[in-house]
Design a protein around this motif. Structure first.
Motif, PDB file in Angstrom:
ATOM      1  N   GLY A 149       0.800  -1.228   0.000  1.00 50.13           N
ATOM      2  CA  GLY A 149       0.000   0.000   0.000  1.00 50.13           C
ATOM      3  C   GLY A 149       0.828   1.270   0.000  1.00 50.13           C
ATOM      4  N   HIS A 171       1.501   1.695  -5.961  1.00 48.60           N
ATOM      5  CA  HIS A 171       0.709   2.534  -6.864  1.00 48.60           C
ATOM      6  C   HIS A 171       1.301   2.499  -8.276  1.00 48.60           C
ATOM      7  N   TYR A 197      -7.266  -5.624  -7.333  1.00 48.76           N
ATOM      8  CA  TYR A 197      -7.462  -5.346  -5.903  1.00 48.76           C
ATOM      9  C   TYR A 197      -6.117  -4.947  -5.293  1.00 48.76           C
ATOM     10  N   ALA A 198      -6.167  -4.049  -4.313  1.00 50.92           N
ATOM     11  CA  ALA A 198      -4.957  -3.702  -3.562  1.00 50.92           C
ATOM     12  C   ALA A 198      -5.205  -4.026  -2.090  1.00 50.92           C
ATOM     13  N   GLY A 246      -3.675  -1.283  -0.066  1.00 56.98           N
ATOM     14  CA  GLY A 246      -3.748  -0.076  -0.886  1.00 56.98           C
ATOM     15  C   GLY A 246      -3.709   1.170  -0.031  1.00 56.98           C
ATOM     16  N   ASN A 247      -4.138   2.281  -0.581  1.00 53.67           N
ATOM     17  CA  ASN A 247      -4.254   3.520   0.210  1.00 53.67           C
ATOM     18  C   ASN A 247      -5.246   4.456  -0.494  1.00 53.67           C
ATOM     19  N   ALA A 305      -6.817   3.988  -4.355  1.00 53.60           N
ATOM     20  CA  ALA A 305      -8.249   3.707  -4.536  1.00 53.60           C
ATOM     21  C   ALA A 305      -8.785   4.243  -5.864  1.00 53.60           C
ATOM     22  N   CYS A 340      -9.490  -1.127  -3.100  1.00 55.44           N
ATOM     23  CA  CYS A 340      -8.691  -1.366  -1.892  1.00 55.44           C
ATOM     24  C   CYS A 340      -9.461  -2.254  -0.920  1.00 55.44           C
ATOM     25  N   ASN A 374      -9.308  -3.856   2.995  1.00 58.95           N
ATOM     26  CA  ASN A 374      -8.651  -3.551   4.257  1.00 58.95           C
ATOM     27  C   ASN A 374      -8.032  -4.798   4.922  1.00 58.95           C
TER      28      ASN A 374
END
Ligand code: AMP
Ligand code: GLY
Length: 423
Positions: free
Chosen positions: A8, A13, A29-30, A33-34, A38, A43, A45
């Motif tokens: 993330g 990115h 999907y991340a 992520g952050n 997004a 993202c 959690n």
């Protein structure tokens, strides 16, 4: 294909923005992520270290391909878990990620296979380390064996600093168990080069070279950070140096890992120093560098997803890996105070006239606004035909991006450029 990227930061990115260009990437999907990522991926959690939850998510969501970017999940064995669940991955298994996870492992590997590196001693007892330091050459370099958020290296310029570093690692456990064993090594000098290389365990293809700037302030002053900016290519890394590195370092490392039955697949990062006695390995990382990735991937012209799949299934020799002949510069904007205490929660604005890529490293979304949420907040990357053009363009665009309490270095790439424009 449904793709999952673990991590993330700014590096993730940059990876995600490049993967999005692949016609095969239908959904990304991340994890986690952050707020900035997004905009380019969904993202989820789940923390990057929560490898069981990562594997569960991948199975439940029928992920076709996973990219594990940060060191922690790789060293913890995220790839092993995912592969066990039938999910192909980009990234090394646990038994190969140890090349970054243990400095003692990597130093011993280099010694055994004749790969050039600083000479060193390993210590598991503090008193023996302190005894050794009584007449060791100064400056000297003290390294915690395990991962230490990039902070486990101390360059000691006095004997006192060296003994303090040993005590804080081995007695005070400044880095927890990472410092229960240490390496004390020869201090080397010379320009530094980062080379990231794709490998499927048989073929190794170096990416364009790069240079990090680790100190917080201009003229390489201030504290060590995770990296305040990068350029690519690195002008010190000439074709001759590249040929020598391939022969003396890259291929021998891949072969050594195979000989140890620890085949490395993914991105192997060679942190090199070009010394008077030739290129030497300062460190290996088992992953893409941050912020090197933010200058290397923008120059990649081939399909990143195809390359990553080829690294995972052993077909890299049949896959195109082409970089542009241009250059890139990334300037990191950090929160004032980083790498120590800093305030966050300030709105990040990017001007409509910004002509650079903005990779978000530390930010969260709140009521539709992007707020700073970290030490390194973002990176502004510009590309151009040559290094000077890339540096000028990056700085022309940094001023179009901002948040309260932002700071950045004003001299990314400038020293390297000057060293070559004199000739
Ligand atoms: P880190 O990224 O925190 O592991 O810091 C590594 C940095 O420490 C490198 O980028 C080098 O600048 C420096 N370093 C590590 N090992 C040596 C060495 N043997 N001689 C000189 N500098 C070193
Ligand atoms: N930029 C150095 C690293 O990623 O370790």
């Amino acid at each position: 294909m449904k793709i999952m990227v673990v991590g993330g930061g700014g590096r993730e990115h940059a990876i995600i923005k490049k993967l999005k260009k692949s016609p095969k990437a239908d959904k990304i999907y991340a994890l986690p992520g952050n707020g900035g990522i997004a905009a380019d991926a969904e993202c989820v959690n789940i923390g990057a270290k929560d490898i069981e939850a990562i594997a569960d998510f991948a199975v439940k969501n029928k992920i076709d391909f996973a990219v594990v970017a940060p060191d922690d999940p790789l060293v913890l064995g995220a790839v092993d878990l995912l592969e066990k669940a039938g999910i192909p991955c980009f990234g090394p298994r646990k038994n190969a990620a140890i090349i970054e996870g243990s400095k003692i492992f990597s130093k011993n590997l280099m010694k055994k296979y004749g790969i050039p590196t600083a000479s060193y001693e390993v210590f598991t007892e503090m008193n023996e380390a302190l005894e050794y330091l009584k007449d060791a050459p100064i400056p000297t370099v003290i390294k915690a064996d395990g991962l230490a958020l990039g902070k486990g290296v101390v360059i000691a310029t006095t004997r006192e600093e060296a003994t303090d570093a040993v005590r804080s690692m081995m007695e005070d456990r400044q880095f927890g168990d990472s410092g229960s064993r240490i390496v004390i090594e020869e201090f080397l000098t010379g320009p530094e080069v980062s080379v990231l290389a794709f490998t499927d365990g048989k073929t190794v293809i170096p990416m364009v070279s790069s240079m990090d700037h680790k100190r917080a302030r201009d003229n390489d002053e201030g504290l060590n950070t995770g990296g305040m900016g990068t350029i690519a290519p690195n002008p010190y890394y000439t074709a001759d140096v590249a040929e020598r590195c391939m022969k003396e370092i890259f291929l021998p490392t891949i072969n050594a890992m195979n000989a140890e039955e620890r085949t490395f697949k993914g991105c192997l990062y060679f942190g090199l120093m070009l010394t008077e006695n030739g290129p030497k390995v300062i460190e290996y990382n088992c992953r893409f560098g941050d912020p090197e990735t933010q200058v290397v991937l923008p120059l990649l012209e081939s399909d990143l997803l195809d390359i990553m799949i080829a690294c995972s299934n052993g077909t890299l020799s049949d896959t195109e890996v082409r970089f542009s002949s241009g250059a890139a510069c990334c300037v990191i904007m950090a929160s004032e105070g980083y790498p120590r205490k800093y305030a966050s929660g300030f709105e990040i604005t990017v001007g409509d006239d910004c002509e650079a890529e903005v990779y978000i490293a530390g930010a969260k979304l709140s009521d539709g606004k992007l707020l700073s949420a970290g030490g390194r907040v973002l990176g502004v990357t510009a590309t151009a035909d040559d290094l000077k053009g890339a540096i000028d363009k990056a700085y022309a665009n940094v001023v179009k991006v901002g948040f309260e309490n932002a700071y950045y270095r004003h001299d990314i790439g400038k020293r390297a450029l000057a060293a070559f424009s004199d000739k």
